[in-house]
Design a protein around this motif. Sequence first.
Motif, PDB file in Angstrom:
ATOM      1  N   VAL A   9     -13.777  -9.703 -25.654  1.00  0.00           N
ATOM      2  CA  VAL A   9     -13.666  -8.454 -26.408  1.00  0.00           C
ATOM      3  C   VAL A   9     -13.187  -7.366 -25.457  1.00  0.00           C
ATOM      4  N   GLY A  10     -12.124  -6.696 -25.810  1.00  0.00           N
ATOM      5  CA  GLY A  10     -11.538  -5.696 -24.929  1.00  0.00           C
ATOM      6  C   GLY A  10     -12.107  -4.302 -25.152  1.00  0.00           C
ATOM      7  N   MET A  11     -11.863  -3.432 -24.190  1.00  0.00           N
ATOM      8  CA  MET A  11     -12.314  -2.053 -24.275  1.00  0.00           C
ATOM      9  C   MET A  11     -11.733  -1.394 -25.529  1.00  0.00           C
ATOM     10  N   GLY A  12     -12.598  -0.729 -26.288  1.00  0.00           N
ATOM     11  CA  GLY A  12     -12.168  -0.035 -27.495  1.00  0.00           C
ATOM     12  C   GLY A  12     -12.038  -0.921 -28.724  1.00  0.00           C
ATOM     13  N   LYS A  13     -12.151  -2.225 -28.567  1.00  0.00           N
ATOM     14  CA  LYS A  13     -12.043  -3.141 -29.705  1.00  0.00           C
ATOM     15  C   LYS A  13     -13.326  -3.101 -30.535  1.00  0.00           C
ATOM     16  N   SER A  14     -13.216  -3.483 -31.803  1.00  0.00           N
ATOM     17  CA  SER A  14     -14.384  -3.492 -32.688  1.00  0.00           C
ATOM     18  C   SER A  14     -14.948  -4.902 -32.803  1.00  0.00           C
ATOM     19  N   ILE A  15     -16.279  -4.969 -32.966  1.00  0.00           N
ATOM     20  CA  ILE A  15     -16.953  -6.258 -33.129  1.00  0.00           C
ATOM     21  C   ILE A  15     -18.110  -6.084 -34.103  1.00  0.00           C
ATOM     22  N   ALA A  16     -18.305  -7.091 -34.947  1.00  0.00           N
ATOM     23  CA  ALA A  16     -19.478  -7.155 -35.817  1.00  0.00           C
ATOM     24  C   ALA A  16     -20.274  -8.382 -35.410  1.00  0.00           C
ATOM     25  N   VAL A  17     -21.558  -8.177 -35.146  1.00  0.00           N
ATOM     26  CA  VAL A  17     -22.447  -9.263 -34.745  1.00  0.00           C
ATOM     27  C   VAL A  17     -23.386  -9.548 -35.906  1.00  0.00           C
ATOM     28  N   PHE A  18     -23.323 -10.778 -36.406  1.00  0.00           N
ATOM     29  CA  PHE A  18     -24.138 -11.201 -37.543  1.00  0.00           C
ATOM     30  C   PHE A  18     -25.379 -11.911 -37.017  1.00  0.00           C
ATOM     31  N   GLY A  19     -26.525 -11.288 -37.221  1.00  0.00           N
ATOM     32  CA  GLY A  19     -27.785 -11.819 -36.713  1.00  0.00           C
ATOM     33  C   GLY A  19     -28.127 -11.123 -35.410  1.00  0.00           C
ATOM     34  N   THR A  20     -29.306 -10.466 -35.384  1.00  0.00           N
ATOM     35  CA  THR A  20     -29.663  -9.708 -34.183  1.00  0.00           C
ATOM     36  C   THR A  20     -30.972 -10.208 -33.578  1.00  0.00           C
ATOM     37  N   GLY A  21     -31.043 -11.524 -33.386  1.00  0.00           N
ATOM     38  CA  GLY A  21     -32.096 -12.103 -32.561  1.00  0.00           C
ATOM     39  C   GLY A  21     -31.678 -11.928 -31.113  1.00  0.00           C
ATOM     40  N   SER A  22     -32.218 -12.731 -30.212  1.00  0.00           N
ATOM     41  CA  SER A  22     -31.902 -12.562 -28.791  1.00  0.00           C
ATOM     42  C   SER A  22     -30.421 -12.785 -28.495  1.00  0.00           C
ATOM     43  N   VAL A  23     -29.788 -13.732 -29.178  1.00  0.00           N
ATOM     44  CA  VAL A  23     -28.358 -13.986 -28.941  1.00  0.00           C
ATOM     45  C   VAL A  23     -27.530 -12.791 -29.404  1.00  0.00           C
ATOM     46  N   GLY A  24     -27.789 -12.327 -30.616  1.00  0.00           N
ATOM     47  CA  GLY A  24     -27.027 -11.208 -31.157  1.00  0.00           C
ATOM     48  C   GLY A  24     -27.242  -9.924 -30.386  1.00  0.00           C
ATOM     49  N   LEU A  25     -28.484  -9.647 -30.005  1.00  0.00           N
ATOM     50  CA  LEU A  25     -28.766  -8.425 -29.241  1.00  0.00           C
ATOM     51  C   LEU A  25     -28.122  -8.480 -27.860  1.00  0.00           C
ATOM     52  N   SER A  26     -28.098  -9.654 -27.252  1.00  0.00           N
ATOM     53  CA  SER A  26     -27.412  -9.813 -25.962  1.00  0.00           C
ATOM     54  C   SER A  26     -25.918  -9.570 -26.121  1.00  0.00           C
ATOM     55  N   ALA A  27     -25.368 -10.034 -27.233  1.00  0.00           N
ATOM     56  CA  ALA A  27     -23.945  -9.806 -27.511  1.00  0.00           C
ATOM     57  C   ALA A  27     -23.669  -8.312 -27.670  1.00  0.00           C
ATOM     58  N   ILE A  28     -24.565  -7.611 -28.341  1.00  0.00           N
ATOM     59  CA  ILE A  28     -24.398  -6.165 -28.534  1.00  0.00           C
ATOM     60  C   ILE A  28     -24.469  -5.436 -27.199  1.00  0.00           C
ATOM     61  N   MET A  29     -25.416  -5.811 -26.343  1.00  0.00           N
ATOM     62  CA  MET A  29     -25.506  -5.188 -25.019  1.00  0.00           C
ATOM     63  C   MET A  29     -24.241  -5.448 -24.212  1.00  0.00           C
ATOM     64  N   ALA A  30     -23.717  -6.663 -24.304  1.00  0.00           N
ATOM     65  CA  ALA A  30     -22.498  -7.009 -23.563  1.00  0.00           C
ATOM     66  C   ALA A  30     -21.304  -6.223 -24.104  1.00  0.00           C
ATOM     67  N   ALA A  31     -21.231  -6.063 -25.426  1.00  0.00           N
ATOM     68  CA  ALA A  31     -20.130  -5.299 -26.027  1.00  0.00           C
ATOM     69  C   ALA A  31     -20.165  -3.854 -25.538  1.00  0.00           C
ATOM     70  N   LYS A  32     -21.352  -3.281 -25.465  1.00  0.00           N
ATOM     71  CA  LYS A  32     -21.481  -1.918 -24.948  1.00  0.00           C
ATOM     72  C   LYS A  32     -21.079  -1.875 -23.473  1.00  0.00           C
ATOM     73  N   LEU A  33     -21.551  -2.858 -22.712  1.00  0.00           N
ATOM     74  CA  LEU A  33     -21.277  -2.917 -21.278  1.00  0.00           C
ATOM     75  C   LEU A  33     -19.781  -2.909 -20.984  1.00  0.00           C
ATOM     76  N   ILE A  34     -19.005  -3.655 -21.768  1.00  0.00           N
ATOM     77  CA  ILE A  34     -17.576  -3.769 -21.483  1.00  0.00           C
ATOM     78  C   ILE A  34     -16.732  -2.715 -22.199  1.00  0.00           C
ATOM     79  N   GLY A  35     -17.393  -1.810 -22.915  1.00  0.00           N
ATOM     80  CA  GLY A  35     -16.660  -0.694 -23.507  1.00  0.00           C
ATOM     81  C   GLY A  35     -16.047  -0.948 -24.860  1.00  0.00           C
ATOM     82  N   ALA A  36     -16.638  -1.861 -25.644  1.00  0.00           N
ATOM     83  CA  ALA A  36     -16.152  -2.059 -27.011  1.00  0.00           C
ATOM     84  C   ALA A  36     -16.272  -0.751 -27.776  1.00  0.00           C
ATOM     85  N   GLY A  37     -15.454  -0.580 -28.800  1.00  0.00           N
ATOM     86  CA  GLY A  37     -15.473   0.652 -29.586  1.00  0.00           C
ATOM     87  C   GLY A  37     -16.577   0.613 -30.631  1.00  0.00           C
ATOM     88  N   LYS A  38     -16.238   0.190 -31.825  1.00  0.00           N
ATOM     89  CA  LYS A  38     -17.222   0.085 -32.900  1.00  0.00           C
ATOM     90  C   LYS A  38     -17.986  -1.218 -32.742  1.00  0.00           C
TER      91      LYS A  38
END
Length: 177
Positions: free
Chosen positions: A17-46
């Motif tokens: 996922v590139g900087m400024g790109k959008s991502i939707a994460v379906f399911g926010t258990g440990s896998v989904g929440l880790s994905a959300i933290m990683a998306a924020k870390l790398i500068g995803a947009g929405k």
Amino acid sequence: GCGVITGAGAVINALKVGMGKSIAVFGTGSVGLSAIMAAKLIGAGKIIAVDLREDRLKLARELGATHTINPGKESVPDAIKGITGDGVDFTLDTTAVMSVLRMAIDVLALRGTCGFVGGAPETSELTFVTSHVMNGGRTIRGIILGDTNPDEFFPKLIELQALGRFPLEKLITFYPF
């Protein structure tokens, strides 16, 4: 460990996922929440979290989700269209529910990529509209352990956690002995 590696690795290594790109994460258990933290870390947009549980959606916002959707309260496709205009660049399904995976494919923007992680029975089958995938240049991708070498990737996440940039501690529950 495995959930964190899978979620973060899916976003950083597999989907890229590139900087400024959008991502939707379906399911926010440990896998989904880790994905959300990683998306924020790398500068995803929405960064959109989708889950039926309000407590998980609240935590998802704390960890970096810019938007949350509860499918029990609103239409996911309509909400995503309202947030993005034309769909998301990336989706990650962590639920292993075929109807949710189908939805993750359906909300992709042109040339979008849907990644999914395991958990579904081996005999699970998925149906989707082939013209939506083919004519839109969309990709559907299975991901195992976030396409990572855990021996190399996990220490990097721990280092980022120590710097306060990847708050792993928010995913841990402590119980009295």
